[in-house]
Structure formats: structure tokens, C-alpha cells
Scaffold this motif. Structure first.
Motif, PDB file in Angstrom:
ATOM      1  N   MET A 243       0.824  -1.214   0.000  1.00  0.00           N
ATOM      2  CA  MET A 243       0.000   0.000   0.000  1.00  0.00           C
ATOM      3  C   MET A 243       0.860   1.267   0.000  1.00  0.00           C
ATOM      4  O   MET A 243       0.526   2.251  -0.654  1.00  0.00           O
ATOM      5  CB  MET A 243      -0.929   0.015   1.225  1.00  0.00           C
ATOM      6  CG  MET A 243      -2.046  -0.998   1.165  1.00  0.00           C
ATOM      7  SD  MET A 243      -3.186  -0.706  -0.193  1.00  0.00           S
ATOM      8  CE  MET A 243      -2.852  -2.092  -1.243  1.00  0.00           C
ATOM      9  N   LEU A 244       1.967   1.230   0.731  1.00  0.00           N
ATOM     10  CA  LEU A 244       2.867   2.379   0.743  1.00  0.00           C
ATOM     11  C   LEU A 244       3.461   2.602  -0.645  1.00  0.00           C
ATOM     12  O   LEU A 244       3.556   3.747  -1.110  1.00  0.00           O
ATOM     13  CB  LEU A 244       3.976   2.168   1.770  1.00  0.00           C
ATOM     14  CG  LEU A 244       4.885   3.352   2.037  1.00  0.00           C
ATOM     15  CD1 LEU A 244       4.084   4.551   2.527  1.00  0.00           C
ATOM     16  CD2 LEU A 244       5.946   2.968   3.050  1.00  0.00           C
ATOM     17  N   GLY A 245       3.839   1.526  -1.331  1.00  0.00           N
ATOM     18  CA  GLY A 245       4.365   1.646  -2.695  1.00  0.00           C
ATOM     19  C   GLY A 245       3.328   2.223  -3.645  1.00  0.00           C
ATOM     20  O   GLY A 245       3.651   3.074  -4.479  1.00  0.00           O
ATOM     21  N   LYS A 246       2.090   1.760  -3.519  1.00  0.00           N
ATOM     22  CA  LYS A 246       1.026   2.293  -4.381  1.00  0.00           C
ATOM     23  C   LYS A 246       0.781   3.773  -4.097  1.00  0.00           C
ATOM     24  O   LYS A 246       0.541   4.566  -5.005  1.00  0.00           O
ATOM     25  CB  LYS A 246      -0.252   1.489  -4.209  1.00  0.00           C
ATOM     26  CG  LYS A 246      -0.173   0.094  -4.799  1.00  0.00           C
ATOM     27  CD  LYS A 246      -1.549  -0.527  -4.850  1.00  0.00           C
ATOM     28  CE  LYS A 246      -1.545  -1.801  -5.627  1.00  0.00           C
ATOM     29  NZ  LYS A 246      -1.421  -1.614  -7.061  1.00  0.00           N
ATOM     30  N   PHE A 247       0.854   4.152  -2.820  1.00  0.00           N
ATOM     31  CA  PHE A 247       0.639   5.555  -2.448  1.00  0.00           C
ATOM     32  C   PHE A 247       1.758   6.435  -3.010  1.00  0.00           C
ATOM     33  O   PHE A 247       1.496   7.510  -3.558  1.00  0.00           O
ATOM     34  CB  PHE A 247       0.558   5.693  -0.929  1.00  0.00           C
ATOM     35  CG  PHE A 247       0.309   7.102  -0.480  1.00  0.00           C
ATOM     36  CD1 PHE A 247      -0.952   7.655  -0.581  1.00  0.00           C
ATOM     37  CD2 PHE A 247       1.343   7.863   0.031  1.00  0.00           C
ATOM     38  CE1 PHE A 247      -1.184   8.964  -0.172  1.00  0.00           C
ATOM     39  CE2 PHE A 247       1.119   9.162   0.438  1.00  0.00           C
ATOM     40  CZ  PHE A 247      -0.144   9.719   0.340  1.00  0.00           C
TER      41      PHE A 247
END
Length: 140
Positions: A71-75
Motif C-alpha cells: 500500500m505504501l508503494g502504491k501511495f
């Protein structure tokens, strides 16, 4: 309690019946007669459900641990893209959903880890009580 007056037996909560040494030693006696002389088979037969439950919770926690970096990578990917003012609101909602998934996933993972630790400790006390009592009875 303790500082204002001495603790008494009624001040301490009662453990669950299935956690008592009496219950677990009686259960050990029943399973020992069936699986003797294998101590491993006896313990497995007695406690396979709690072991499985702890394994499922630990596995779910490990899976949720992977959710954070994803999720952090997508953000970060969303934040680094060229922004079009027409889609700014939609992108903000998508970013908010990533952050929400990250937060909920970490909270749920922490809960599962703590509950797994509690259940493993409780299971350890049950096994320990059954084995110590069973060994004492066998030796005496």
C-alpha cells in the motif's frame, strides 16, 4: 488493593475451566492411555485445535504484514504521477484508501500478533500443567 489492604483469594479472578490443571491433567490421562508411549502424539491429539488456531492467526498476521509495503508503494506511485487537476479529487480518494488500508492492516496485524502471543502462552500453561501433573502421577 495490595496497598490499602492485603490481597485475598476472592480478589483474583478465576481461570477458565479448560485452563485449569485439573482439567488438563484429566485430559492428559485419557489421551495418554490411547496414545501411549508417544508423548508427542498425546499432546498433538489433546491440543491440535489451539495449535491450528494459533497458526492461522500467525499466518494472517504475516500476510497483513505484506500489505503495508504494498500500500505504501502504491501511495508513493500515485503521489509521484503527473497530476491532472480534473482528476485531483479522485486521486485524493484513491490515496486516502491506500493510507486507510495501510493503517487498518497494521492495526489488525498488531492485534493478531498480540492475541497469538496470548494464546500461545495460555496453551503453554495448559500443556505444562498437564505434563507436570501427569509426570508426577506416573512417578509416584
Amino acid at each position: 488493593l495490595g496497598a490499602s489492604r492485603p490481597l485475598e483469594l476472592n480478589d483474583v479472578w478465576k481461570s477458565l475451566e479448560r485452563d485449569s490443571v485439573e482439567c488438563n491433567s484429566a485430559l492428559f490421562d485419557v489421551y495418554w492411555r490411547e496414545y501411549q508411549p508417544s508423548l508427542t502424539a498425546t499432546i498433538y491429539a489433546m491440543y491440535w485445535r489451539p495449535f491450528l488456531f494459533c497458526g492461522v492467526m500467525q499466518s494472517a498476521s504475516a500476510i497483513l504484514d505484506f500489505l503495508g509495503p504494498v500500500m505504501l508503494g502504491k501511495f508513493v506511485e500515485l503521489a509521484s504521477e503527473v497530476q491532472d487537476p480534473a482528476t485531483a479529487r479522485d486521486r485524493a480518494l484513491v490515496g486516502l484508501s491506500y493510507v486507510t488500508a495501510l493503517t487498518v492492516g497494521r492495526g489488525l496485524s498488531a492485534f493478531l500478533q498480540q492475541h497469538t502471543q496470548f494464546e500461545v502462552s495460555r496453551l503453554g500453561l495448559r500443556v505444562s500443567g498437564a505434563l507436570k501433573t501427569g509426570g508426577y502421577v506416573k512417578l509416584s
